[in-house]
Design a protein around this motif. Structure first.
Motif, PDB file in Angstrom:
ATOM      1  N   LEU A 379       0.828  -1.205   0.000  1.00  0.00           N
ATOM      2  CA  LEU A 379       0.000   0.000   0.000  1.00  0.00           C
ATOM      3  C   LEU A 379       0.863   1.256   0.000  1.00  0.00           C
ATOM      4  N   THR A 380       1.872   1.304   0.846  1.00  0.00           N
ATOM      5  CA  THR A 380       2.746   2.483   0.887  1.00  0.00           C
ATOM      6  C   THR A 380       3.554   2.623  -0.403  1.00  0.00           C
ATOM      7  N   ASP A 381       3.940   1.499  -1.006  1.00  0.00           N
ATOM      8  CA  ASP A 381       4.649   1.575  -2.288  1.00  0.00           C
ATOM      9  C   ASP A 381       3.759   2.173  -3.376  1.00  0.00           C
ATOM     10  N   ASP A 382       2.491   1.746  -3.400  1.00  0.00           N
ATOM     11  CA  ASP A 382       1.562   2.294  -4.393  1.00  0.00           C
ATOM     12  C   ASP A 382       1.338   3.783  -4.169  1.00  0.00           C
ATOM     13  N   LEU A 383       1.235   4.187  -2.925  1.00  0.00           N
ATOM     14  CA  LEU A 383       1.088   5.613  -2.638  1.00  0.00           C
ATOM     15  C   LEU A 383       2.334   6.389  -3.056  1.00  0.00           C
ATOM     16  N   TYR A 384       3.493   5.792  -2.864  1.00  0.00           N
ATOM     17  CA  TYR A 384       4.739   6.443  -3.271  1.00  0.00           C
ATOM     18  C   TYR A 384       4.773   6.673  -4.781  1.00  0.00           C
ATOM     19  N   HIS A 385       4.403   5.656  -5.541  1.00  0.00           N
ATOM     20  CA  HIS A 385       4.409   5.799  -7.003  1.00  0.00           C
ATOM     21  C   HIS A 385       3.380   6.828  -7.462  1.00  0.00           C
ATOM     22  N   LEU A 386       2.303   6.987  -6.703  1.00  0.00           N
ATOM     23  CA  LEU A 386       1.307   8.002  -7.046  1.00  0.00           C
ATOM     24  C   LEU A 386       1.797   9.394  -6.700  1.00  0.00           C
ATOM     25  N   PHE A 387       2.280   9.592  -5.486  1.00  0.00           N
ATOM     26  CA  PHE A 387       2.644  10.926  -5.020  1.00  0.00           C
ATOM     27  C   PHE A 387       3.916  11.445  -5.688  1.00  0.00           C
TER      28      PHE A 387
END
Length: 469
Positions: A379-387
């Motif tokens: 989840l945090t990796d996906d948020l990182y790629h988004l932000f």
């Protein structure tokens, strides 16, 4: 503690409420991240842009670089969701055919109802540079706020001008956990004459149009006419919903049937889980919607024997259906808990539904995922790629946002285990879970920490000045 996948180590800061174990797979190396590259010309440019991103409402200067929106000149929308991509293509075709987005006059930012080729409203688009503190915000309420009350200007716990990422991030969290209360939202690029542009961009668009019409065989082949596309969040439009405030008042005089009330509590508690994880600072009763029709649905699959003569009747009906939609998630993902002027509480905590313990259906859905540290890391990796797609992205600030998110997950997991209520959840001490790096002697004393990282938790003790608002 969940079972690790081959080659992946786990961090279990959820079970038993403590930190232990080394770090999970670190973030993928980003060759374009300003936090990793240093000294290059591109890096210096990004640093300058990022500093301007942190100064809201300062973009009204005469500087051409500040006024122009042409930094998003590329307009192709590459979306890995075929259904969502088809809607965006339909919107682009509608704009080309003169069916333009319509500005929403409520609120303090520039947001727009977007229609498809048939003229039907299919989404809400919120451009980045027209956010409440964006330099092209078409409304003057926030500018007056800054001039008249500078001491209370802005939300110091949030990153300025990243509301569109917060909207998309809330949808991402909702999808990953499986809550299904946020209408699908993604970051797209759209251009329309009804959007707010600078005079320079409009003059440049007119020059391009003149050049392509005057020299179609030469310049027309190489110059893309029209206004530059704007980056922003696109949220699918939901029909049949009304503000929660309207229905909550209605339920006071017209109580819900028991089965419908049970369904509503499940939907409500799913929204509670979402808001708590992303630490939404703007969840009033006008920022979530309810779809409810009182007329019951007839269950035609069930027939009841009526009389001895064999007459049959429809004696069984289904309870009315009810659905919740969590919209306006642009003021979430803070990099610290509110500790300045206002507390920004969850206003649903004052509702009677917040006193109900979490339902087993919600616990069975959410707890296994939040207790799995592989899931939390994904989840945090996906948020990182988004932000990181934002030009003002700062790695250290994002790490602080993740520290708040991990702390919220820690508290929510404990509340679900104990079967607490939403009211008891918000009364738990706020905590942040930060990434700690081991260096020098600490690394030698901890040889098992192969990634030289761990997590530490800390509690916040400083209350905001106004703790009730």
């Amino acid at each position: 503690m969940s079972v690790a996948e081959p080659g992946r180590q786990l961090v279990d800061f959820v079970s038993e409420g403590r930190i232990n174990g080394p770090d999970v797979v670190p973030y993928h190396a980003d060759p374009y991240s300003t936090a990793i590259i240093s000294g290059s010309t591109k890096t210096k440019k990004y640093h300058d842009n990022r500093s301007s991103e942190q100064r809201p409402l300062l973009g009204r200067s005469r500087s051409r670089n500040m006024e122009s929106c042409s930094d998003s000149e590329y307009g192709s929308n590459v979306i890995d969701d075929p259904e969502f991509a088809a809607i965006i293509r339909s919107v682009e075709q509608a704009i080309d055919n003169g069916i333009l987005p319509q500005r929403i006059y409520q609120g303090s930012s520039g947001s727009y109802f977007v229609k498809n080729k048939e003229g039907k409203t299919v989404g809400v688009f919120k451009p980045k540079d027209e956010e409440p503190y964006g330099h092209l915000n078409p409304k003057w309420t926030k500018w007056c706020h800054k001039v008249c009350c500078p001491c209370c200007f802005g939300r110091t716990c949030l990153v300025p001008n990243q509301g569109y990422l917060s909207e998309a991030g809330a949808s991402l969290v909702d999808t990953k956990i499986g809550l299904n209360v946020v209408p699908k939202t993604k970051v797209v690029r759209l251009a329309s004459d009804t959007f707010n542009y600078t005079p320079f961009d409009r003059a440049k668009a007119r020059s391009k149009k003149f050049a392509t019409e005057r020299f179609p065989d030469s310049l027309g082949k190489h110059v893309k006419a029209g206004l530059p596309p704007k980056m922003g969040s696109f949220q699918l439009f939901v029909e049949g919903y009304k503000d929660a405030e309207y229905h909550i008042r209605r339920f006071e005089s017209e109580p819900l049937p028991s089965a419908t009330l049970h369904d509503f509590l499940i939907q409500f508690q799913k929204m509670v889980c979402l808001d708590y994880v992303i630490r939404n600072t703007d969840r009033g009763n006008d920022n979530w919607l309810i779809n409810y029709e009182k007329t019951p649905e007839i269950d035609e699959s069930v027939k009841i024997q009526g009389t001895e003569e064999g007459e049959t009747g429809w004696d069984v009906v289904n309870s009315p259906k009810i659905y919740v939609a969590a919209i306006d998630n642009g003021l979430a993902f803070p990099y610290k808990h509110p500790d300045s002027w206002r507390a920004y509480p969850f206003y649903w905590a004052w509702l009677p539904y917040a006193k109900e313990p979490f339902k087993d259906e919600v616990i069975d859905l959410v707890l296994p995922k939040l207790s799995n540290m592989n899931f939390v890391q994904d989840l945090t990796d996906d948020l990182y790629h988004l932000f990181r797609e934002d030009k003002g992205f700062d790695r250290s600030t994002f790490e602080k946002q993740l520290a708040v998110l991990r702390g919220q997950i820690l508290n929510l997991s404990q509340a679900l285990r104990d079967k607490k209520s939403a009211l008891q959840l918000v009364q738990m001490p706020v905590v942040t879970v930060e990434r700690k790096r081991f260096e020098g002697d600490d690394l030698h004393r901890n040889p098992d920490r192969s990634h030289s990282e761990a997590f530490t938790q800390s509690f916040q003790h400083r209350p905001p000045f106004f703790s009730w608002c």
